[in-house]
Motif scaffolding. Sequence first.
Motif, mmCIF file in Angstrom:
data_model
loop_
_atom_site.group_PDB
_atom_site.id
_atom_site.type_symbol
_atom_site.label_atom_id
_atom_site.label_comp_id
_atom_site.label_asym_id
_atom_site.label_seq_id
_atom_site.Cartn_x
_atom_site.Cartn_y
_atom_site.Cartn_z
ATOM 1 N N LEU A 209 0.866 -1.180 0.000
ATOM 2 C CA LEU A 209 0.000 0.000 0.000
ATOM 3 C C LEU A 209 0.898 1.223 0.000
ATOM 4 N N ILE A 210 0.870 1.975 -1.094
ATOM 5 C CA ILE A 210 1.809 3.079 -1.307
ATOM 6 C C ILE A 210 0.994 4.363 -1.401
ATOM 7 N N LEU A 211 1.157 5.227 -0.390
ATOM 8 C CA LEU A 211 0.325 6.435 -0.269
ATOM 9 C C LEU A 211 1.135 7.702 -0.019
ATOM 10 N N PRO A 212 2.359 7.844 -0.460
ATOM 11 C CA PRO A 212 3.123 9.059 -0.135
ATOM 12 C C PRO A 212 2.600 10.278 -0.883
ATOM 13 N N GLU A 213 2.957 11.440 -0.338
ATOM 14 C CA GLU A 213 2.647 12.732 -0.958
ATOM 15 C C GLU A 213 1.142 12.925 -1.120
ATOM 16 N N ASN A 214 0.424 12.744 0.011
ATOM 17 C CA ASN A 214 -1.002 13.019 0.058
ATOM 18 C C ASN A 214 -1.297 13.928 1.254
ATOM 19 N N ARG A 215 -2.555 13.943 1.707
ATOM 20 C CA ARG A 215 -2.958 14.838 2.798
ATOM 21 C C ARG A 215 -3.645 14.062 3.914
ATOM 22 N N LEU A 216 -3.264 12.811 4.075
ATOM 23 C CA LEU A 216 -3.895 11.969 5.082
ATOM 24 C C LEU A 216 -3.599 12.472 6.496
ATOM 25 N N THR A 217 -4.616 12.434 7.354
ATOM 26 C CA THR A 217 -4.445 12.758 8.774
ATOM 27 C C THR A 217 -4.727 11.552 9.661
ATOM 28 N N ALA A 218 -5.139 10.451 9.024
ATOM 29 C CA ALA A 218 -5.399 9.212 9.755
ATOM 30 C C ALA A 218 -5.114 8.042 8.831
ATOM 31 N N LEU A 219 -4.619 6.968 9.447
ATOM 32 C CA LEU A 219 -4.285 5.783 8.666
ATOM 33 C C LEU A 219 -5.365 4.733 8.881
ATOM 34 N N PRO A 220 -5.961 4.221 7.801
ATOM 35 C CA PRO A 220 -7.017 3.203 7.956
ATOM 36 C C PRO A 220 -6.439 1.869 8.415
ATOM 37 N N GLU A 221 -7.314 0.946 8.768
ATOM 38 C CA GLU A 221 -6.880 -0.380 9.183
ATOM 39 C C GLU A 221 -6.304 -1.138 7.983
ATOM 40 N N LEU A 222 -5.361 -1.993 8.274
ATOM 41 C CA LEU A 222 -4.636 -2.697 7.220
ATOM 42 C C LEU A 222 -4.902 -4.191 7.298
ATOM 43 N N PRO A 223 -4.881 -4.877 6.163
ATOM 44 C CA PRO A 223 -5.056 -6.329 6.185
ATOM 45 C C PRO A 223 -3.793 -7.012 6.713
ATOM 46 N N ARG A 224 -3.945 -8.226 7.202
ATOM 47 C CA ARG A 224 -2.813 -8.945 7.783
ATOM 48 C C ARG A 224 -1.834 -9.423 6.723
ATOM 49 N N SER A 225 -2.198 -9.321 5.458
ATOM 50 C CA SER A 225 -1.305 -9.740 4.376
ATOM 51 C C SER A 225 -0.311 -8.659 3.972
ATOM 52 N N ILE A 226 -0.406 -7.479 4.562
ATOM 53 C CA ILE A 226 0.415 -6.358 4.122
ATOM 54 C C ILE A 226 1.893 -6.624 4.422
ATOM 55 N N VAL A 227 2.747 -6.302 3.436
ATOM 56 C CA VAL A 227 4.194 -6.459 3.558
ATOM 57 C C VAL A 227 4.885 -5.103 3.569
ATOM 58 N N ARG A 228 4.339 -4.158 2.812
ATOM 59 C CA ARG A 228 4.972 -2.843 2.686
ATOM 60 C C ARG A 228 3.913 -1.750 2.811
ATOM 61 N N LEU A 229 4.145 -0.837 3.746
ATOM 62 C CA LEU A 229 3.297 0.342 3.899
ATOM 63 C C LEU A 229 4.161 1.579 3.755
ATOM 64 N N ASP A 230 3.825 2.412 2.784
ATOM 65 C CA ASP A 230 4.564 3.650 2.537
ATOM 66 C C ASP A 230 3.566 4.801 2.570
ATOM 67 N N ALA A 231 3.601 5.565 3.673
ATOM 68 C CA ALA A 231 2.712 6.716 3.824
ATOM 69 C C ALA A 231 3.535 7.954 4.152
ATOM 70 N N ARG A 232 4.665 8.101 3.480
ATOM 71 C CA ARG A 232 5.516 9.273 3.686
ATOM 72 C C ARG A 232 4.822 10.551 3.201
ATOM 73 N N LEU A 233 5.312 11.693 3.746
ATOM 74 C CA LEU A 233 4.890 13.004 3.258
ATOM 75 C C LEU A 233 3.382 13.161 3.302
ATOM 76 N N ASN A 234 2.809 12.862 4.478
ATOM 77 C CA ASN A 234 1.406 13.126 4.751
ATOM 78 C C ASN A 234 1.299 14.021 5.983
ATOM 79 N N ARG A 235 0.158 13.999 6.656
ATOM 80 C CA ARG A 235 -0.056 14.853 7.837
ATOM 81 C C ARG A 235 -0.554 14.021 9.014
ATOM 82 N N ILE A 236 -0.020 12.822 9.147
ATOM 83 C CA ILE A 236 -0.536 11.867 10.124
ATOM 84 C C ILE A 236 0.101 12.130 11.489
#
Length: 335
Positions: A209-236
Amino acid sequence: TLAGCRMRTLAWLGIASLCLGAAWAVPAQEEGRKVEKPKADLALYENLDLDNYDLTLDNYGEILDLSNYEELYDYSDLAPKIEVGTLAPRPKNPAAVPNPGTTAETPKLQPPTTAGPVRPAPVPPQGLPSCLLCLCIGTSVYCDDADLEHIPLLPPETTYLYARFNRIGTIRASDFTGLKKLKRIDLTSNFISWADMDAFRLLPSLQELILPENRLTALPELPRSIVRLDARLNRIPSTGLQPEAFRDLKQLQFLHLSDNQLDYIPVPLPESLRSLHLQNNNIQTMHEDTFCNSQDHSQIRRALEDIRLDGNPINLSLFPNAYFCLPRLPTGRFF
């Protein structure tokens, strides 16, 4: 007189003898030439060194020079000459010649069948919108820089989704309903400020799940199969993470949350984690149990080799007991 007749007869006999001598001399000369020619040819071949003459594929180019082959041989005179206006030869069978006074018959069209017009195969409605707006190759959907404002309706077989550099503002749980094979979602550089809590949790195959360079202020729940989470450059901020959000993610290896507004390191971290990037946040402190179990000094956490805490107002030298199980010290300020 008798004497005169004898003189004329002798003269004719002399002339005849001269002609016969000349006729016999010509074949003798020709025979001499034939004898001399083989002698000359034999002398020519005696001068050739045929003992070392070995024509192979290796020396073929040395013996035969084909570089100027087209210059030495001019075949233009062998080309057939075509005269403009020359009539074609008359065919042997006169019946094969069409009669110029008659016109060819117009082919008759076949009457339409009673079965009705052939209709194209129906396109599944799930595959139509995204493959018109985007590029669909196999099970991958490429929607980069397509001026999208929402996630398009995706084919049910979608495995990889790339929707970077768009104007997507929100992510709804219905955007990915039924996509059981979806492995990667890349939404880099959009305007995403909100994502439903169940937007990704129900995707059983999601690994990246690749979400960098957005305006997120909260991170949703993730599935147990996730290997890589990239949420750089947000407002979390730290309050934008669920409590113990990563505890049950036993396959998570890459967690990148740099350039956000986190106040502390999210714990507990799964044992599978290999890379943790939290640089450029607002982290000021940590616990001794953040990375290691303070009650088990024999613990060795070999997988976690990459920890980035630089750019935070934390002095890592104040927590010396927090790193004993790590193969490498975190990157950051130690003074």
